[in-house]
Scaffold this motif. Structure first.
Motif, PDB file in Angstrom:
ATOM      1  N   MET A 130       0.824  -1.207   0.000  1.00  0.00           N
ATOM      2  CA  MET A 130       0.000   0.000   0.000  1.00  0.00           C
ATOM      3  C   MET A 130       0.862   1.262   0.000  1.00  0.00           C
ATOM      4  N   TYR A 134       0.842   2.052  -4.168  1.00  0.00           N
ATOM      5  CA  TYR A 134      -0.436   2.734  -4.417  1.00  0.00           C
ATOM      6  C   TYR A 134      -0.208   4.111  -5.048  1.00  0.00           C
ATOM      7  N   VAL A 146      -6.377  -2.142  -4.217  1.00  0.00           N
ATOM      8  CA  VAL A 146      -6.476  -1.538  -2.875  1.00  0.00           C
ATOM      9  C   VAL A 146      -7.781  -0.769  -2.731  1.00  0.00           C
TER      10      VAL A 146
END
Length: 253
Positions: A130, A134, A146
């Motif tokens: 993440m 991301y 996500v």
């Protein structure tokens, strides 16, 4: 006496043929179920698979798909071999049953192994994924995964929403002042991620990690149960096939 013995053998062969035919029909249906579980796992849950560092979960599903296809083809072969009473076909069928049995046991074992190590893998990798991937241009599939994860499971961040403070994208101009992605919001609208108050975003104890772990564990149980369950049923088919093969060898023509 000889006539009675021949009649018994013929009767036994006929019974075995119909038992094996019934088994083959159920086996063919089971093959469809096995394949469906594997395809469903790969198609519907492919986004979540991309968040996992290990390929074991995906490998278990692929094995089920392959096993399911072979099961359906084998079921047809078994019916032909049974009614034509061809010993060579029966032998091929028996070998295929053993091969599928081993494949499904392998899928079950892989699911069990991954079941044991999933928690540690998620702890080590979900947060890093993440934080590091991301929002990056070359990791759009991770961003999509996500966002889907946070919306479907109503969670924010790996362990908590504060994890997003470490994400590089959040500090870029393109984030437009967001402190969390918009997918953390209870009601998703553009730039809703600029406010991380509990009334606006999901605050779930344990974050997305506990939610994803539970989800994967539940599906590993299904994969393992389907693989091992059908493999156990196949033992009956192997016994019927072996008995019919033996009867055809000893039965007079």
């Amino acid at each position: 006496m000889g006539v009675k013995e021949d009649k018994k053998k013929t009767c036994g062969t006929i019974c075995l043929k119909y038992l094996l035919f019934t088994f083959n029909f159920l086996f063919w249906v089971a093959g469809g179920v096995v394949m469906a579980v594997g395809v469903w796992t790969l198609m519907e849950k492919s986004d979540y698979i991309s968040l996992l560092p290990s390929n074991i979960y995906a490998a278990s599903a692929y094995i089920l798909v392959i096993a399911g296809v072979i099961v359906m083809v084998t079921g047809v072969l078994g019916c032909c071999a049974t009614f034509k009473e061809q010993r060579k076909l029966l032998l091929v069928y028996l070998i295929l049953l053993v091969f599928i049995f081993l494949l499904e046991i392998l899928a079950g074992v892989l699911a069990y192994i991954y079941y044991q190590q999933l928690n540690e893998e998620l702890k080590q990798n979900l947060k890093n994924t993440m934080i590091e991937k991301y929002g990056k241009e070359d990791s759009k599939h991770i961003t999509k995964a996500v966002d889907k994860l946070q919306q479907e499971f109503k969670c924010c961040g790996s362990s908590s929403s504060s994890d997003w403070a470490e994400n590089q994208w959040i500090h870029l101009e393109s984030a437009k002042g967001r402190v969390v992605p918009d997918s953390c919001c209870k009601t998703v609208v553009d730039l809703c991620g600029t406010r991380d108050h509990p009334s606006n975003i999901f605050k779930v104890e344990g974050g997305c990690m506990t939610k994803l772990e539970k989800f994967i564990l539940d599906h590993l149980k299904i994969i393992g149960a389907v693989g091992v369950g059908i493999a156990c049923v196949q033992i009956i088919g192997m016994v019927f096939t072996g008995c019919l093969y033996k009867n055809l060898k000893t039965e007079p023509y």
